[in-house]
Design an enzyme around this catalytic site. Sequence first.
Site, short mmCIF file in Angstrom:
data_model
loop_
_atom_site.label_atom_id
_atom_site.label_comp_id
_atom_site.label_asym_id
_atom_site.label_seq_id
_atom_site.Cartn_x
_atom_site.Cartn_y
_atom_site.Cartn_z
N ASP A 1 0.69 -1.30 0.00
CA ASP A 1 -0.01 -0.10 -0.08
C ASP A 1 0.80 1.48 0.11
OD1 ASP A 1 -3.07 0.53 0.86
OD2 ASP A 1 -1.79 2.25 1.09
N GLY B 1 -15.66 3.17 3.72
CA GLY B 1 -14.33 3.23 3.58
C GLY B 1 -13.53 2.74 2.24
N GLN B 2 -14.34 2.23 1.18
CA GLN B 2 -13.74 1.86 0.21
C GLN B 2 -13.43 3.00 -0.95
OE1 GLN B 2 -16.05 -0.93 -2.29
NE2 GLN B 2 -14.15 -1.37 -3.48
N SER B 3 -12.30 3.22 -1.33
CA SER B 3 -11.75 4.48 -1.93
C SER B 3 -11.32 3.82 -3.47
CB SER B 3 -10.85 5.07 -1.40
OG SER B 3 -9.78 4.44 -1.18
N HIS C 1 -10.02 -5.45 -3.19
CA HIS C 1 -8.64 -5.65 -2.42
C HIS C 1 -8.92 -6.10 -1.21
CE1 HIS C 1 -9.97 -1.42 -2.33
NE2 HIS C 1 -9.33 -1.22 -1.45
N LEU C 2 -7.96 -6.95 -0.68
CA LEU C 2 -7.85 -7.33 0.72
C LEU C 2 -6.62 -6.68 1.44
CD1 LEU C 2 -8.65 -11.15 0.31
CD2 LEU C 2 -10.25 -9.37 1.01
N HIS C 3 -6.59 -6.00 2.27
CA HIS C 3 -5.58 -5.46 3.00
C HIS C 3 -5.14 -6.27 3.97
CE1 HIS C 3 -6.91 -1.06 2.33
NE2 HIS C 3 -8.06 -1.49 2.25
P1 5GP Z 1 -9.80 1.28 0.30
O1 5GP Z 1 -9.79 2.52 0.88
O2 5GP Z 1 -10.37 1.20 -0.93
O3 5GP Z 1 -10.30 0.34 1.17
O4 5GP Z 1 -8.37 1.17 -0.05
C1 5GP Z 1 -7.48 1.61 -1.04
C2 5GP Z 1 -5.87 1.72 -0.65
O5 5GP Z 1 -5.34 1.81 -1.76
C3 5GP Z 1 -5.58 2.67 0.14
O6 5GP Z 1 -5.10 2.08 1.66
C4 5GP Z 1 -4.75 3.65 -0.44
O7 5GP Z 1 -3.65 3.83 0.53
C5 5GP Z 1 -4.04 2.56 -1.43
N1 5GP Z 1 -3.77 3.30 -2.61
C6 5GP Z 1 -4.40 4.14 -3.34
N2 5GP Z 1 -3.67 4.59 -4.41
C7 5GP Z 1 -2.79 3.70 -4.72
C8 5GP Z 1 -1.41 3.59 -5.37
O8 5GP Z 1 -1.39 4.18 -6.41
N3 5GP Z 1 -0.55 2.59 -5.25
C9 5GP Z 1 -0.88 1.76 -4.20
N4 5GP Z 1 0.34 0.80 -4.03
N5 5GP Z 1 -1.61 1.81 -3.36
C10 5GP Z 1 -2.65 2.97 -3.38
#
Ligand code: 5GP
Length: 115
Positions: free
Chosen positions: A32, A94-96, A101-103
């Site tokens: 991330d 919180g999905q952006s 994707h799995l963290h």
């Molecule tokens: P979400 O908020 O959708 O659960 O998680 C999206 C994740 O993607 C966030 O933790 C954010 O830091 C990560 N992220 C966003 N843009 C990028 C990118 O360009 N490269 C990488 N490696 N991670 C990203």
Amino acid sequence: MTDPDCLFCKIVSKDVPAQLVLDRDDVLAFRDVNPQAPTHVLVIPKQHVASLEAVPDDGGQLLASLVAACNEVAREDGVAGAYRLVTNIGRGAGQSVDHLHLHVLGGRGMTWPPG
Ligand code: 5GP
Ligand code: ZN
């Protein structure tokens, strides 16, 4: 299946760089860009799936590949036995990025409930 406007599809196609951790036939893992723990790796299907909610009923093989990849990432990063898997579904949770994707989070203490 890829979405030309999707950031993570662009990471799959190597149009956007990422620090890869694991590269399998159907699954990719990368660090991330804004890590929330010493280990913070994103595990994604190579095909575009918007979220866990969008996995089709016959998506069992894909889910198995994702889980196996998460376990492998945890082993290789030295956090096996003490890590958290998180997937956010929808803006309200919180999905952006709208590509499943799995963290994989580990390497520090975790609290409950999550925020
Ligand atoms: P979400 O908020 O959708 O659960 O998680 C999206 C994740 O993607 C966030 O933790 C954010 O830091 C990560 N992220 C966003 N843009 C990028 C990118 O360009 N490269 C990488 N490696 N991670 C990203
Ligand atoms: Zn995508």
